[in-house]
Design a protein around this motif. Structure first.
Motif, PDB file in Angstrom:
ATOM      1  N   PRO A  37      28.733  57.241  62.037  1.00 19.39           N
ATOM      2  CA  PRO A  37      28.610  56.837  63.445  1.00 19.39           C
ATOM      3  C   PRO A  37      27.208  56.307  63.739  1.00 19.39           C
ATOM      4  N   LYS A  38      27.146  55.327  64.619  1.00 15.24           N
ATOM      5  CA  LYS A  38      25.856  54.771  65.031  1.00 15.24           C
ATOM      6  C   LYS A  38      25.117  55.781  65.897  1.00 15.24           C
ATOM      7  N   PRO A  39      23.818  55.968  65.702  1.00 11.57           N
ATOM      8  CA  PRO A  39      23.061  56.891  66.553  1.00 11.57           C
ATOM      9  C   PRO A  39      23.184  56.510  68.029  1.00 11.57           C
ATOM     10  N   LEU A  40      23.264  57.508  68.878  1.00  8.87           N
ATOM     11  CA  LEU A  40      23.376  57.240  70.307  1.00  8.87           C
ATOM     12  C   LEU A  40      22.077  56.711  70.881  1.00  8.87           C
ATOM     13  N   LEU A  41      20.956  57.140  70.348  1.00 14.67           N
ATOM     14  CA  LEU A  41      19.652  56.735  70.856  1.00 14.67           C
ATOM     15  C   LEU A  41      19.065  55.688  69.929  1.00 14.67           C
ATOM     16  N   ALA A  42      19.651  54.497  69.953  1.00 13.76           N
ATOM     17  CA  ALA A  42      19.257  53.442  69.022  1.00 13.76           C
ATOM     18  C   ALA A  42      19.220  52.100  69.725  1.00 13.76           C
ATOM     19  N   SER A  43      18.476  51.172  69.135  1.00 12.19           N
ATOM     20  CA  SER A  43      18.482  49.786  69.598  1.00 12.19           C
ATOM     21  C   SER A  43      19.814  49.153  69.203  1.00 12.19           C
ATOM     22  N   PRO A  44      20.119  47.934  69.685  1.00 11.81           N
ATOM     23  CA  PRO A  44      21.380  47.290  69.325  1.00 11.81           C
ATOM     24  C   PRO A  44      21.588  47.131  67.823  1.00 11.81           C
ATOM     25  N   ASN A  45      20.516  47.000  67.049  1.00  9.57           N
ATOM     26  CA  ASN A  45      20.667  46.842  65.596  1.00  9.57           C
ATOM     27  C   ASN A  45      20.674  48.182  64.859  1.00  9.57           C
ATOM     28  N   GLY A  46      20.691  49.276  65.624  1.00 17.13           N
ATOM     29  CA  GLY A  46      20.738  50.585  65.006  1.00 17.13           C
ATOM     30  C   GLY A  46      19.376  51.213  64.770  1.00 17.13           C
ATOM     31  N   GLY A  47      18.311  50.489  65.095  1.00 22.41           N
ATOM     32  CA  GLY A  47      16.961  50.993  64.879  1.00 22.41           C
ATOM     33  C   GLY A  47      16.509  51.921  65.997  1.00 22.41           C
TER      34      GLY A  47
END
Length: 200
Positions: free
Chosen positions: A5-15
Motif C-alpha cells: 500500500p502507498k503511504p498515507l503521508l506521501a507526495s503524489p510520487n510516493g515520496g
C-alpha cells in the motif's frame, strides 16, 4: 507491480510530504472544532476548505486574496456559513479580523507564490508578505501556529524566502519556537516550509 500500500503521508510520487502537506499535517493535529483560523493566501480555496474541515463544527475561517477569481473559485468549495472571504491582501488581515478575535486565532496559513492556473506574474510580494507575517503573530493566540509555504523557484520567490528567513531567525525564542523544513538534495529550488509556534 508492487502490492504494497502507498503511504498515507506521501507526495503524489510516493515520496516525502510536500511543504503544504507537512503544514496540513501539523495543523490537523492541533486544530479543534470551534477554532477560528486564517487562510492568508486563499488561491483556489483548497487550503480554505482544509481549514474549514479542521475547525468544523462551530469554527470559522477568514480567507484573503487580492484576485477576484480566487474568491469565485473558493466560494464554490467552502461552506458559506463557516467562511469570510475577503477581497484584499493578507497585509490587511488585522483590519478585517474583528478586534475581539485579536490574540485568539488558533492558526494562520500562508501558501505564497501565485494563483495556479492564472497569470504567474501576479505573485505575493515581499513587502506585503512581511507586513502580513508580523501581523499574523499579533493575531495568534498563545499556543497558536503559523505556517508559511515558500516557493523560492519562481521570480521574486527567492527574495521573499530570504526575508522570511531573516525575520524568522530573529524571533524572540522565549516567545516563539521556529522550525524550517526543506528538501536538501535537489538541484532546483523546491518549496520550503516555515512554522512558528507562539508559546503559551
Amino acid at each position: 507491480m508492487s502490492s504494497e500500500p502507498k503511504p498515507l503521508l506521501a507526495s503524489p510520487n510516493g515520496g516525502l510530504p510536500s511543504s503544504v502537506l507537512w503544514a496540513q499535517l501539523m495543523l490537523k493535529d492541533r486544530l479543534r472544532p470551534g477554532d477560528v483560523v486564517v487562510d492568508a493566501t486563499m488561491g483556489n480555496g483548497h487550503d480554505t476548505l482544509f481549514l474549514t474541515q479542521c475547525v468544523s463544527p462551530g469554527g470559522h475561517v477568514f480567507a484573503f486574496d487580492v484576485q477576484a477569481a480566487a474568491l469565485v473559485e473558493t466560494a464554490k468549495r467552502v461552506p458559506a456559513e463557516m467562511t469570510t472571504l475577503v477581497h484584499s491582501g493578507h497585509e490587511t488581515m488585522r483590519a478585517h479580523v474583528p478586534m475581539e478575535l485579536h490574540g485568539k486565532i488558533s492558526a494562520i496559513m500562508f501558501n505564497l507564490g501565485y494563483l495556479p492556473g492564472t497569470d504567474k506574474t501576479l505573485i505575493t510580494r515581499t513587502e506585503t508578505t512581511m507586513v502580513a507575517v508580523r501581523e499574523a503573530l499579533e493575531l495568534l493566540k498563545p499556543g497558536g501556529l503559523l505556517t508559511i509555504a515558500v516557493y523560492p523557484g519562481h521570480e521574486g520567490g527567492a527574495e521573499e524566502g530570504r526575508s522570511i528567513a531573516e525575520w524568522a531567525v530573529a524571533l524572540e525564542p522565549r516567545r516563539f519556537e521556529v522550525q524550517h523544513l526543506r528538501p536538501i538534495n535537489r538541484a532546483a529550488a523546491p518549496p520550503e516550509l516555515w512554522m512558528v509556534w507562539k508559546r503559551g
